[in-house]
Design a protein around this motif. Structure first.
Motif, PDB file in Angstrom:
ATOM      1  N   GLU B 139     -44.919  79.851 -84.512  1.00  0.00           N
ATOM      2  CA  GLU B 139     -44.247  81.016 -83.943  1.00  0.00           C
ATOM      3  C   GLU B 139     -42.773  80.720 -83.694  1.00  0.00           C
ATOM      4  OE1 GLU B 139     -47.589  83.365 -81.249  1.00  0.00           O
ATOM      5  OE2 GLU B 139     -46.114  82.076 -80.256  1.00  0.00           O
ATOM      6  N   VAL B 140     -41.960  81.709 -83.936  1.00  0.00           N
ATOM      7  CA  VAL B 140     -40.550  81.670 -83.504  1.00  0.00           C
ATOM      8  C   VAL B 140     -40.244  83.014 -82.846  1.00  0.00           C
ATOM      9  CG1 VAL B 140     -39.604  80.082 -85.240  1.00  0.00           C
ATOM     10  CG2 VAL B 140     -39.783  82.517 -85.787  1.00  0.00           C
ATOM     11  N   PRO B 141     -39.238  83.043 -81.966  1.00  0.00           N
ATOM     12  CA  PRO B 141     -38.782  84.354 -81.494  1.00  0.00           C
ATOM     13  C   PRO B 141     -38.382  85.196 -82.712  1.00  0.00           C
ATOM     14  CG  PRO B 141     -37.754  82.588 -80.241  1.00  0.00           C
ATOM     15  CD  PRO B 141     -38.475  81.933 -81.379  1.00  0.00           C
ATOM     16  N   ARG B 142     -38.521  86.499 -82.581  1.00  0.00           N
ATOM     17  CA  ARG B 142     -38.297  87.373 -83.734  1.00  0.00           C
ATOM     18  C   ARG B 142     -36.933  87.109 -84.396  1.00  0.00           C
ATOM     19  NH1 ARG B 142     -41.593  92.694 -84.884  1.00  0.00           N
ATOM     20  NH2 ARG B 142     -43.085  91.019 -85.178  1.00  0.00           N
ATOM     21  N   GLU B 143     -36.991  86.986 -85.710  1.00  0.00           N
ATOM     22  CA  GLU B 143     -35.796  86.765 -86.561  1.00  0.00           C
ATOM     23  C   GLU B 143     -35.092  85.443 -86.297  1.00  0.00           C
ATOM     24  OE1 GLU B 143     -33.323  90.233 -86.914  1.00  0.00           O
ATOM     25  OE2 GLU B 143     -35.022  91.444 -87.539  1.00  0.00           O
ATOM     26  N   ALA B 144     -35.783  84.509 -85.670  1.00  0.00           N
ATOM     27  CA  ALA B 144     -35.128  83.233 -85.335  1.00  0.00           C
ATOM     28  C   ALA B 144     -35.531  82.088 -86.254  1.00  0.00           C
ATOM     29  CB  ALA B 144     -35.431  82.866 -83.884  1.00  0.00           C
ATOM     30  N   MET B 145     -36.325  82.359 -87.313  1.00  0.00           N
ATOM     31  CA  MET B 145     -36.679  81.249 -88.202  1.00  0.00           C
ATOM     32  C   MET B 145     -35.417  80.653 -88.801  1.00  0.00           C
ATOM     33  SD  MET B 145     -39.308  80.919 -91.472  1.00  0.00           S
ATOM     34  CE  MET B 145     -38.201  80.991 -92.878  1.00  0.00           C
ATOM     35  N   VAL B 146     -35.362  79.323 -88.824  1.00  0.00           N
ATOM     36  CA  VAL B 146     -34.196  78.623 -89.357  1.00  0.00           C
ATOM     37  C   VAL B 146     -34.354  78.544 -90.877  1.00  0.00           C
ATOM     38  CG1 VAL B 146     -32.884  76.474 -89.319  1.00  0.00           C
ATOM     39  CG2 VAL B 146     -34.028  77.279 -87.227  1.00  0.00           C
ATOM     40  N   PRO B 147     -33.416  79.093 -91.623  1.00  0.00           N
ATOM     41  CA  PRO B 147     -33.597  79.133 -93.078  1.00  0.00           C
ATOM     42  C   PRO B 147     -33.175  77.838 -93.766  1.00  0.00           C
ATOM     43  CG  PRO B 147     -31.543  80.199 -92.497  1.00  0.00           C
ATOM     44  CD  PRO B 147     -32.187  79.760 -91.188  1.00  0.00           C
ATOM     45  N   ARG B 148     -33.622  77.697 -95.018  1.00  0.00           N
ATOM     46  CA  ARG B 148     -33.123  76.603 -95.855  1.00  0.00           C
ATOM     47  C   ARG B 148     -31.726  76.959 -96.372  1.00  0.00           C
ATOM     48  NH1 ARG B 148     -36.167  74.549-101.307  1.00  0.00           N
ATOM     49  NH2 ARG B 148     -37.716  73.830 -99.806  1.00  0.00           N
ATOM     50  N   ALA B 149     -31.557  78.209 -96.767  1.00  0.00           N
ATOM     51  CA  ALA B 149     -30.240  78.697 -97.167  1.00  0.00           C
ATOM     52  C   ALA B 149     -29.416  78.953 -95.904  1.00  0.00           C
ATOM     53  CB  ALA B 149     -30.380  79.971 -97.975  1.00  0.00           C
ATOM     54  N   GLY B 150     -28.107  78.965 -96.004  1.00  0.00           N
ATOM     55  CA  GLY B 150     -27.300  79.313 -94.833  1.00  0.00           C
ATOM     56  C   GLY B 150     -26.195  78.320 -94.533  1.00  0.00           C
ATOM     57  N   ALA B 151     -26.241  77.137 -95.161  1.00  0.00           N
ATOM     58  CA  ALA B 151     -25.156  76.176 -94.941  1.00  0.00           C
ATOM     59  C   ALA B 151     -23.856  76.731 -95.508  1.00  0.00           C
ATOM     60  CB  ALA B 151     -25.499  74.851 -95.621  1.00  0.00           C
ATOM     61  N   SER B 152     -22.756  76.489 -94.791  1.00  0.00           N
ATOM     62  CA  SER B 152     -21.445  76.936 -95.252  1.00  0.00           C
ATOM     63  C   SER B 152     -20.552  75.728 -95.537  1.00  0.00           C
ATOM     64  CB  SER B 152     -20.748  77.769 -94.172  1.00  0.00           C
ATOM     65  OG  SER B 152     -21.378  79.007 -94.027  1.00  0.00           O
ATOM     66  N   ALA B 153     -19.618  75.905 -96.436  1.00  0.00           N
ATOM     67  CA  ALA B 153     -18.645  74.836 -96.715  1.00  0.00           C
ATOM     68  C   ALA B 153     -17.979  74.433 -95.404  1.00  0.00           C
ATOM     69  CB  ALA B 153     -17.612  75.317 -97.717  1.00  0.00           C
ATOM     70  N   GLY B 154     -17.937  73.147 -95.145  1.00  0.00           N
ATOM     71  CA  GLY B 154     -17.348  72.654 -93.904  1.00  0.00           C
ATOM     72  C   GLY B 154     -18.393  72.259 -92.868  1.00  0.00           C
ATOM     73  N   ASP B 155     -19.627  72.770 -93.010  1.00  0.00           N
ATOM     74  CA  ASP B 155     -20.675  72.400 -92.055  1.00  0.00           C
ATOM     75  C   ASP B 155     -20.960  70.901 -92.131  1.00  0.00           C
ATOM     76  OD1 ASP B 155     -20.903  75.028 -91.326  1.00  0.00           O
ATOM     77  OD2 ASP B 155     -22.900  75.341 -92.168  1.00  0.00           O
ATOM     78  N   ILE B 156     -21.277  70.343 -90.987  1.00  0.00           N
ATOM     79  CA  ILE B 156     -21.617  68.918 -90.921  1.00  0.00           C
ATOM     80  C   ILE B 156     -23.103  68.755 -91.248  1.00  0.00           C
ATOM     81  CG2 ILE B 156     -21.659  66.868 -89.425  1.00  0.00           C
ATOM     82  CD1 ILE B 156     -19.588  68.471 -87.652  1.00  0.00           C
ATOM     83  N   ILE B 157     -23.417  67.762 -92.070  1.00  0.00           N
ATOM     84  CA  ILE B 157     -24.808  67.460 -92.393  1.00  0.00           C
ATOM     85  C   ILE B 157     -25.322  66.430 -91.389  1.00  0.00           C
ATOM     86  CG2 ILE B 157     -26.417  66.587 -94.130  1.00  0.00           C
ATOM     87  CD1 ILE B 157     -24.278  67.262 -96.256  1.00  0.00           C
ATOM     88  N   PHE B 158     -26.341  66.831 -90.654  1.00  0.00           N
ATOM     89  CA  PHE B 158     -27.004  65.900 -89.729  1.00  0.00           C
ATOM     90  C   PHE B 158     -28.394  65.578 -90.246  1.00  0.00           C
ATOM     91  CE2 PHE B 158     -23.819  67.156 -86.641  1.00  0.00           C
ATOM     92  CZ  PHE B 158     -23.682  66.044 -85.813  1.00  0.00           C
ATOM     93  N   VAL B 159     -28.830  64.349 -89.949  1.00  0.00           N
ATOM     94  CA  VAL B 159     -30.208  63.982 -90.260  1.00  0.00           C
ATOM     95  C   VAL B 159     -30.800  63.305 -89.023  1.00  0.00           C
ATOM     96  CG1 VAL B 159     -29.676  61.729 -91.291  1.00  0.00           C
ATOM     97  CG2 VAL B 159     -31.698  62.968 -92.040  1.00  0.00           C
ATOM     98  N   SER B 160     -32.083  63.534 -88.785  1.00  0.00           N
ATOM     99  CA  SER B 160     -32.744  62.933 -87.623  1.00  0.00           C
ATOM    100  C   SER B 160     -33.318  61.560 -87.975  1.00  0.00           C
ATOM    101  CB  SER B 160     -33.872  63.845 -87.129  1.00  0.00           C
ATOM    102  OG  SER B 160     -34.916  63.898 -88.085  1.00  0.00           O
ATOM    103  N   GLY B 161     -33.578  60.768 -86.958  1.00  0.00           N
ATOM    104  CA  GLY B 161     -34.329  59.529 -87.121  1.00  0.00           C
ATOM    105  C   GLY B 161     -33.722  58.574 -88.126  1.00  0.00           C
ATOM    106  N   THR B 162     -34.584  57.971 -88.932  1.00  0.00           N
ATOM    107  CA  THR B 162     -34.131  57.043 -89.967  1.00  0.00           C
ATOM    108  C   THR B 162     -34.777  57.414 -91.293  1.00  0.00           C
ATOM    109  OG1 THR B 162     -35.911  55.464 -89.444  1.00  0.00           O
ATOM    110  CG2 THR B 162     -33.792  55.136 -88.329  1.00  0.00           C
TER     111      THR B 162
END
Lengths: 333, 333
Positions: B139-162
């Motif tokens: 479940e997510v709040p309505r319309e709050a699913m985080v998409p795969r598409a949506g990154a913009s030029a300039g966004d920082i790429i983060f990765v969790s863990g190792t």
């Protein structure tokens, strides 16, 4: 011949099936549904394996359609209209692009027929044979799902269509020469095999079930076994007049040649008809609503007080004597 | 030794996992969900086959937990909290009751850990090896699913863990003697194998992703390949500083013995970490919210204008020179 990789396969063959915006064109990692507040979602999941539920050399389009239809049959029996499905496809090492093209063409035809579309899934390599797992999603008005439990003593047992065709069709699919044992013409044998290869889920009955029955399920593991499930779920017993179980014309012709088919009809699987419990006061309305769908329904017995008879169905002959089924229900397992 | 039949198996081992009333105790033909009007449902489906995704002789409890966790990882990356799942289990002919008992004990442990329960499914016989298909629902709040598409030029790429532990763990699971090639102690080797056998889906990051990132996915097919998927989905490119990709201590020790592991880390699979796109103005808030979860996150690069560079990620070394990965992403298929 070069085969497409996983992502090409998805883009070329599966993404075109994902017409619902909820599927996000299969380019996201998940589907997202925004259910309406007046609906419940009904979810069911049936898996099929080559060599168990179908023959590996069956027509790929028919394998696809059967895999989808057995799930849609479950939804129909619950009074639900199909809306979408997720597909896991485990492909054997010798899969071909032609096979995939035919498989997805079959899915497309049945999506259009039943008004649902692909929402997501996974395509993997199988260590051995083909396996298909589908999770199908349907909608019912809130709290209107038709349960398996709920039959009361005195309710009339109705069944849709005809019983036994697919079980006999499976025998004939495995060994076409058996048609001779049953004095069947080629076209009769083809009709029976067709019932095994491609079930007809009774989606038109879904609203009739919601409005007029107390309990229902689809007949997939044999009528006797499935009525047994309804009995145990509802704490009732059942008496079924075996002579009233509806049979198709080809099946009746085979029965004339081999009277043992009478009991085998109610123990075979893959019927994908509906069995349901109708309160006597609802019988007329149920019959009238069913008639409008064009799907025949037949009264075959009654649910009985379960405490007296151990929640087991009993089949009786025309003289009311119990019939020994001499076997158990069809087991996929 | 006698084994339980399908219905006994369901009653004894699976029904106790179906604690949500939506599952109807697994005695109906379908599950029924009454979603709340302010939530969206997120659905994902991952299938796993013996000999492909796990070893047939892996601990059954770990197989079960991995099968569930890879699905929960997908939900977490979409910002969703897991609520339930449907399970199709295709059992090889030599299955034992002990195996089922251990498998379902594993499921029970992780249901409790992640707050979800079994909603339904199907148990069938496999013509060959074990196969597991899970459809997980979150479940997510309505319309709050985080998409795969949506990154913009300039966004920082983060990765969790190792990254890379599970890929190396798979090598060591297949051939424990390889630990010597990488100068690994027994406990280091066990930690790496553990990361392969039992991923840690980053469920605590789900709300952080909903609040602070533009796009996310879980890293299951290799960091390089999965960032490539994000680039194509979002119409962007990416530059990743390979020296900034976070590595565990055991992995660093192996890297000292075999420098080629640096590039293999970003091409291996089964990490089940989160990769996401954070707008520069959200960086501080994202870091702060992530820190509260206790899950480390590392900035490893930037998304770039896709038109210029063809939607492909480029890995660069400390001097900004492109690194040849010399291979493709991990393919299950």
């Amino acid at each position: 011949m070069a085969r497409p990789g996983e992502f090409e396969l998805i883009a070329r063959y599966l993404a075109p099936l994902a017409s619902d915006p909820a599927a996000r064109g299969l380019i996201d990692d998940a589907a997202v549904l925004s259910p309406s507040a007046d609906k419940d979602l009904v979810l069911t999941k049936d898996a099929l394996a080559a060599g168990i539920h179908f023959f590996a050399d069956d027509d790929p389009g028919l394998i696809a359609r059967k895999a989808l239809r057995v799930n849609i049959s479950d939804l129909a029996a619950k009074g639900a209209a199909p809306t979408g499905y997720l597909l896991a496809l485990a492909l054997p090492s010798d899969w071909t692009e032609d096979w995939i093209a035919a498989f997805t063409t079959g899915l497309k035809a049945d999506q259009e027929r039943y008004g649902c579309s692909l929402l997501g899934g996974d395509t993997i390599r199988s260590a051995d044979g083909l396996m298909i797992s589908i999770t199908a999603i349907g909608e019912v008005p809130r709290e209107a799902m038709v349960p398996r439990a709920g039959a009361s003593a005195g309710d009339i047992i109705f069944v849709s269509g005809t019983i036994g065709d697919a079980g006999l069709g499976l025998v004939l699919r495995g060994d076409p020469a058996r048609a001779g044992d049953f004095d069947l013409s080629r076209s009769d044998a083809e009709r029976l095999v067709g019932r095994y290869l491609l079930p007809e889920p009774r989606v038109a009955l879904a609203p009739v079930l919601r409005d007029h029955v107390r309990a229902a399920m689809d007949v997939s593991d044999g009528l006797a076994g499935d009525i047994g499930h309804m009995c145990r779920a509802g704490g009732v017993a059942a008496q079924i007049r075996i002579d009233d179980v509806p049979l198709s014309d080809p099946f009746r012709r085979a029965l004339a040649a081999d009277p043992s088919l009478r009991t085998r009809a109610v123990c075979g699987g893959d019927d994908y008809e509906i069995v349901c419990a109708v309160a006597p006061e609802n019988e007329a309305a149920f019959r009238k609503a069913a008639e409008k769908t064009g799907i025949p329904v037949a009264a075959i017995g009654r649910f009985l007080d379960g405490a007296a008879s151990g929640n087991a169905p009993v089949f009786v002959d025309g003289d009311g004597r119990p019939v020994d089924l001499g076997g158990t229900s069809f087991a996929h397992f």
